[in-house]
Design a protein around this motif. Structure first.
Motif, PDB file in Angstrom:
ATOM      1  N   PRO A 239       0.831  -1.213   0.000  1.00  0.00           N
ATOM      2  CA  PRO A 239       0.000   0.000   0.000  1.00  0.00           C
ATOM      3  C   PRO A 239       0.864   1.261   0.000  1.00  0.00           C
ATOM      4  N   LEU A 240       0.467   2.213  -0.825  1.00  0.00           N
ATOM      5  CA  LEU A 240       1.215   3.463  -0.934  1.00  0.00           C
ATOM      6  C   LEU A 240       0.364   4.671  -0.560  1.00  0.00           C
ATOM      7  N   SER A 241      -0.856   4.720  -1.067  1.00  0.00           N
ATOM      8  CA  SER A 241      -1.686   5.891  -0.799  1.00  0.00           C
ATOM      9  C   SER A 241      -3.165   5.551  -0.957  1.00  0.00           C
ATOM     10  N   VAL A 242      -3.981   6.346  -0.292  1.00  0.00           N
ATOM     11  CA  VAL A 242      -5.439   6.266  -0.428  1.00  0.00           C
ATOM     12  C   VAL A 242      -5.907   7.594  -1.007  1.00  0.00           C
ATOM     13  N   HIS A 243      -6.666   7.519  -2.102  1.00  0.00           N
ATOM     14  CA  HIS A 243      -7.181   8.717  -2.749  1.00  0.00           C
ATOM     15  C   HIS A 243      -8.704   8.738  -2.650  1.00  0.00           C
ATOM     16  N   ASP A 244      -9.233   9.836  -2.164  1.00  0.00           N
ATOM     17  CA  ASP A 244     -10.670  10.092  -2.211  1.00  0.00           C
ATOM     18  C   ASP A 244     -10.893  11.126  -3.300  1.00  0.00           C
TER      19      ASP A 244
END
Length: 241
Positions: free
Chosen positions: A141-146
């Motif tokens: 996992p690297l990033s979560v984008h909303d």
């Protein structure tokens, strides 16, 4: 004759490069703890000060990192984003030798909250499509984008395959090419939900980013709230005067 100080300098550089080569070859893996300096000194036949100097160079480069009272560890490779250009995550990751992947966690029509409405030039509670994605590099996992886009512009985005296509490509299918973006980046600490999604401890450092993307005619197309792992993500900007 080579001076003692020159010999020391040559030795610490050799030790630094030996550690670097072991990381590059996979002998030392990301997250792995190095032997204590005392043991490395005996193993490599050098003083503890020489060992420390070689290690500090790698810490300065971000190849290693130190946890106070615990030890020195091999850092994960960073995704280096050049924020002077608008480049998709897939293109940036592939260019750096990572295998990118994206998982769609949520996708639904909701009413725009005030911050989102202002960024997209909408009325508060006007329908938008909210898409939450988890971005991975080499399976980590690297990033979560909303991501938020106006529903009236992209109603069929609810059916689009976003696991293999960047959102910007879908916007382009509707005749809106991404031209520019305005973003703000700040440091934050991972709260419980985000820590679980990113695979980090609660309270770990993250880079929090707010970004509004515009078309060539200035139409706001997307407002994104991004949570990026601080130990996997770095940003480069070119400043001129």
């Amino acid at each position: 004759m080579t001076s003692t100080s020159a010999e020391g300098a040559a030795l610490y550089a050799q030790i630094r490069e030996t550690i670097r080569e072991e990381i590059a070859s996979g002998v030392l893996k990301p997250g792995e703890k190095l032997l204590p300096e005392e043991e490395l000194a005996v193993l490599l036949g050098a003083s503890r000060m020489t060992i420390r100097r070689g290690i500090l160079d790698l810490i300065d480069e971000g190849v290693l990192y130190r946890r106070r009272g615990v030890g020195t560890f091999v850092a994960h490779r960073h995704i280096e984003r050049d924020h002077n250009r608008l480049v998709s995550y897939f293109d940036a990751a592939l260019a750096e030798g990572f295998e990118p992947k994206m998982e769609v966690l949520s996708r639904e029509v909701i009413g725009a909250k005030l911050m989102v409405a202002r960024a997209l030039g909408l009325r508060e509670n006007e329908p938008i499509i909210w898409v939450r994605t988890l971005r991975l590099a080499d399976g980590e996992p690297l990033s979560v984008h909303d991501e938020h886009v106006p529903y009236r512009l992209f109603p069929d985005l609810l059916e689009a395959d976003l696991s293999t296509r960047q959102l910007w490509e879908c916007l382009s299918d509707h005749g809106f090419s991404v031209k520019r973006a305005v973003q703000r980046v700040e440091a934050r600490l991972a709260e419980e939900e985000m820590a679980q999604l990113l695979g980090v401890e609660e309270g770990a450092p993250i880079l929090y980013k707010l970004r509004t993307v515009y078309s060539e005619d200035g139409t706001p197309l997307e407002f994104a709230i991004c949570h990026n792992r601080g130990d996997r993500y770095s940003s480069t900007n070119t400043l001129t005067r």
